[in-house]
Design a protein around this motif. Structure first.
Motif, PDB file in Angstrom:
ATOM      1  N   UNK A 245     -16.897   8.907   5.785  1.00 22.61           N
ATOM      2  CA  UNK A 245     -17.638   9.763   6.701  1.00 22.61           C
ATOM      3  C   UNK A 245     -18.860   9.033   7.237  1.00 22.61           C
ATOM      4  N   UNK A 246     -18.827   8.703   8.509  1.00 22.02           N
ATOM      5  CA  UNK A 246     -19.979   8.084   9.164  1.00 22.02           C
ATOM      6  C   UNK A 246     -20.941   9.151   9.665  1.00 22.02           C
ATOM      7  N   UNK A 247     -20.380  10.283  10.078  1.00 23.80           N
ATOM      8  CA  UNK A 247     -21.142  11.457  10.498  1.00 23.80           C
ATOM      9  C   UNK A 247     -20.159  12.615  10.536  1.00 23.80           C
ATOM     10  N   UNK A 248     -20.633  13.810  10.907  1.00 19.62           N
ATOM     11  CA  UNK A 248     -19.721  14.945  11.018  1.00 19.62           C
ATOM     12  C   UNK A 248     -18.694  14.739  12.122  1.00 19.62           C
ATOM     13  N   UNK A 249     -19.037  13.938  13.109  1.00 20.49           N
ATOM     14  CA  UNK A 249     -18.163  13.740  14.266  1.00 20.49           C
ATOM     15  C   UNK A 249     -17.255  12.521  14.146  1.00 20.49           C
ATOM     16  N   UNK A 250     -17.648  11.546  13.357  1.00 19.94           N
ATOM     17  CA  UNK A 250     -16.945  10.271  13.335  1.00 19.94           C
ATOM     18  C   UNK A 250     -16.631   9.850  11.902  1.00 19.94           C
ATOM     19  N   UNK A 251     -15.350   9.674  11.639  1.00 20.00           N
ATOM     20  CA  UNK A 251     -14.871   9.245  10.323  1.00 20.00           C
ATOM     21  C   UNK A 251     -13.888   8.099  10.483  1.00 20.00           C
ATOM     22  N   UNK A 252     -13.826   7.256   9.479  1.00 20.91           N
ATOM     23  CA  UNK A 252     -12.720   6.325   9.347  1.00 20.91           C
ATOM     24  C   UNK A 252     -11.716   6.941   8.382  1.00 20.91           C
ATOM     25  N   UNK A 253     -10.435   6.849   8.711  1.00 16.66           N
ATOM     26  CA  UNK A 253      -9.418   7.622   8.005  1.00 16.66           C
ATOM     27  C   UNK A 253      -8.249   6.743   7.604  1.00 16.66           C
ATOM     28  N   UNK A 254      -7.914   6.763   6.318  1.00 15.93           N
ATOM     29  CA  UNK A 254      -6.748   6.049   5.826  1.00 15.93           C
ATOM     30  C   UNK A 254      -6.212   6.804   4.614  1.00 15.93           C
ATOM     31  N   UNK A 255      -5.218   6.239   3.945  1.00 14.84           N
ATOM     32  CA  UNK A 255      -4.639   6.894   2.772  1.00 14.84           C
ATOM     33  C   UNK A 255      -3.816   5.892   1.985  1.00 14.84           C
ATOM     34  N   UNK A 256      -3.489   6.295   0.759  1.00 16.66           N
ATOM     35  CA  UNK A 256      -2.694   5.455  -0.141  1.00 16.66           C
ATOM     36  C   UNK A 256      -1.589   6.288  -0.782  1.00 16.66           C
ATOM     37  N   UNK A 257      -0.409   5.686  -0.912  1.00 18.12           N
ATOM     38  CA  UNK A 257       0.697   6.274  -1.663  1.00 18.12           C
ATOM     39  C   UNK A 257       1.005   5.370  -2.834  1.00 18.12           C
ATOM     40  N   UNK A 258       1.042   5.953  -4.023  1.00 19.42           N
ATOM     41  CA  UNK A 258       1.335   5.185  -5.242  1.00 19.42           C
ATOM     42  C   UNK A 258       2.648   5.683  -5.817  1.00 19.42           C
ATOM     43  N   UNK A 259       3.599   4.777  -5.992  1.00 20.62           N
ATOM     44  CA  UNK A 259       4.853   5.127  -6.643  1.00 20.62           C
ATOM     45  C   UNK A 259       5.471   3.884  -7.268  1.00 20.62           C
ATOM     46  N   UNK A 260       6.161   4.080  -8.364  1.00 18.66           N
ATOM     47  CA  UNK A 260       6.828   2.981  -9.076  1.00 18.66           C
ATOM     48  C   UNK A 260       5.874   1.828  -9.376  1.00 18.66           C
ATOM     49  N   UNK A 261       4.620   2.177  -9.681  1.00 17.85           N
ATOM     50  CA  UNK A 261       3.654   1.163 -10.068  1.00 17.85           C
ATOM     51  C   UNK A 261       3.076   0.354  -8.925  1.00 17.85           C
ATOM     52  N   UNK A 262       3.358   0.742  -7.684  1.00 20.59           N
ATOM     53  CA  UNK A 262       2.874  -0.020  -6.531  1.00 20.59           C
ATOM     54  C   UNK A 262       2.124   0.899  -5.581  1.00 20.59           C
ATOM     55  N   UNK A 263       1.065   0.377  -4.971  1.00 20.97           N
ATOM     56  CA  UNK A 263       0.259   1.141  -4.016  1.00 20.97           C
ATOM     57  C   UNK A 263       0.537   0.665  -2.598  1.00 20.97           C
ATOM     58  N   UNK A 264       0.687   1.628  -1.698  1.00 20.64           N
ATOM     59  CA  UNK A 264       0.918   1.344  -0.281  1.00 20.64           C
ATOM     60  C   UNK A 264      -0.235   1.965   0.509  1.00 20.64           C
ATOM     61  N   UNK A 265      -0.906   1.144   1.311  1.00 18.29           N
ATOM     62  CA  UNK A 265      -2.060   1.610   2.075  1.00 18.29           C
ATOM     63  C   UNK A 265      -1.703   1.710   3.552  1.00 18.29           C
TER      64      UNK A 265
END
Length: 340
Positions: A245-265
């Motif tokens: 969160x940079x401000x209420x109006x501007x965010x950087x957005x990503x996510x991660x999925x973890x399965x079978x011991x591996x992370x995917x970004x």
């Protein structure tokens, strides 16, 4: 066609026009919303069969809410009538350094006074492949928590995949109670969804060198968070949204999925926000669709993240996007140029 059953509360959402604060407002814009209902709408937009299950009072607000959901194609045939009121919440849209604000008026709502035995889960799950709920529903009351447990047990007995978005709400319960209640539900959960704070607020699991309030997100640290959740509760997958969160109006957005011991970004999107309420639910809907459609893990997390990115540009809770629109963004069409 895959069928997903979503269980939770739908509420009347009221927000002041524009950027007015609640205490300034002389009128409010009305819509309907709720975490699990938001997911159901996303799923039908993507072509899946989704049902929404809840309990609502027998009045005209309920008629309007059910008409709205039916209009999107959501199956509401298992909604039970009963109780005294529909929950209400007010959304005050933030700007710049003033955050958005939510005020709840949902105590003693119809679903919070429902109890085990009020729903025939075997009938509800007759053709279901997936069951989804959030941590908001068991936070409403002890009886609602017992209902969630009843539903999870039945889903597991029937071999149905169960997903839960932790969705910690400090206005509804304490971290201590959330941890106790959710720890009883989580052994039934196959897919856990969380934001960058939920695991810490509910289970005390946090990444090192992380400061969400200061906008400092240690993305790599969430591998261990997801690993710990899987180890503790037996989940097969954990998905975590990563919001800077940079401000209420501007965010950087990503996510991660973890399965079978591996992370995917997923890739990171720089978002200018129109309405962030419902953003996490749109991620959950995109994730469930991605998994049910047989995509590989990287494509699943990219789809869910892009779907949620688009939702942040849409007013009110429901995500009004198609698979094609999400895939266009996934494939790099992020210019926002007019489509003619």
């Amino acid at each position: 066609m895959n069928r997903v059953v979503c269980f939770g509360e739908i509420m009347l959402r009221l927000n002041p026009p524009g950027y007015l604060r609640v205490k300034q407002a002389a009128s409010f814009e009305a819509s309907f919303a709720g975490g699990e209902a938001n997911v159901a709408v996303s799923l039908v937009n993507y072509g899946l069969d989704a049902a929404f299950v809840t309990r609502l009072p027998d009045n005209d607000l309920t008629v309007s809410a059910l008409r709205t959901l039916r209009g999107y194609g959501v199956d509401v045939s298992h909604v039970r009538l009963g109780g005294e009121r529909m929950g209400v919440y007010f959304v005050e849209k933030g700007a710049s350094q003033r955050p958005s604000k939510v005020i709840y008026d949902r105590k003693y709502s119809a679903i919070s006074t429902a109890a085990p035995g009020d729903f025939d889960w075997n009938v509800i799950f007759a053709e279901a492949d997936w069951f989804h709920f959030t941590g908001i529903t068991p936070a409403l009351s002890d009886s609602a928590a017992a209902l969630c447990l009843e539903a999870c047990r039945t889903a597991k007995e029937r071999g149905i995949t169960v997903s839960c978005d932790l969705n910690y709400r400090g206005n509804l319960w304490s971290s201590e109670k959330a941890g106790r209640v959710m720890s009883e539900l989580m052994p039934y959960v196959d897919v856990c969804i969380a934001n960058e704070e939920d695991a810490e607020k509910v289970f005390g699991i946090r990444p090192q060198d992380n400061n969400v309030q200061a906008g400092k997100i240690n993305a790599d640290g969430y591998r261990e968070v997801a690993h710990d959740i899987c180890q503790r509760f037996g989940c097969t997958r954990v998905a975590i949204t990563l919001r800077q969160s940079l401000s209420a109006d501007n965010n950087n957005w990503s996510a991660m999925l973890y399965q079978d011991g591996k992370a995917y970004f997923a890739k990171t999107y720089a978002m200018h926000i129109v309405d962030r309420v419902g953003g996490g639910d749109s991620f959950g809907g995109g994730l469930i669709y991605g998994l049910l459609s047989g995509r590989d893990p990287q494509s699943v997390i990219e789809f869910a993240t892009a779907a949620s990115c688009l939702k942040h540009s849409i007013p009110f809770d429901f995500n009004q996007v198609t698979v094609k629109e999400v895939e266009n963004l996934m494939n790099g069409d992020a210019s926002g140029r007019v489509k003619r």
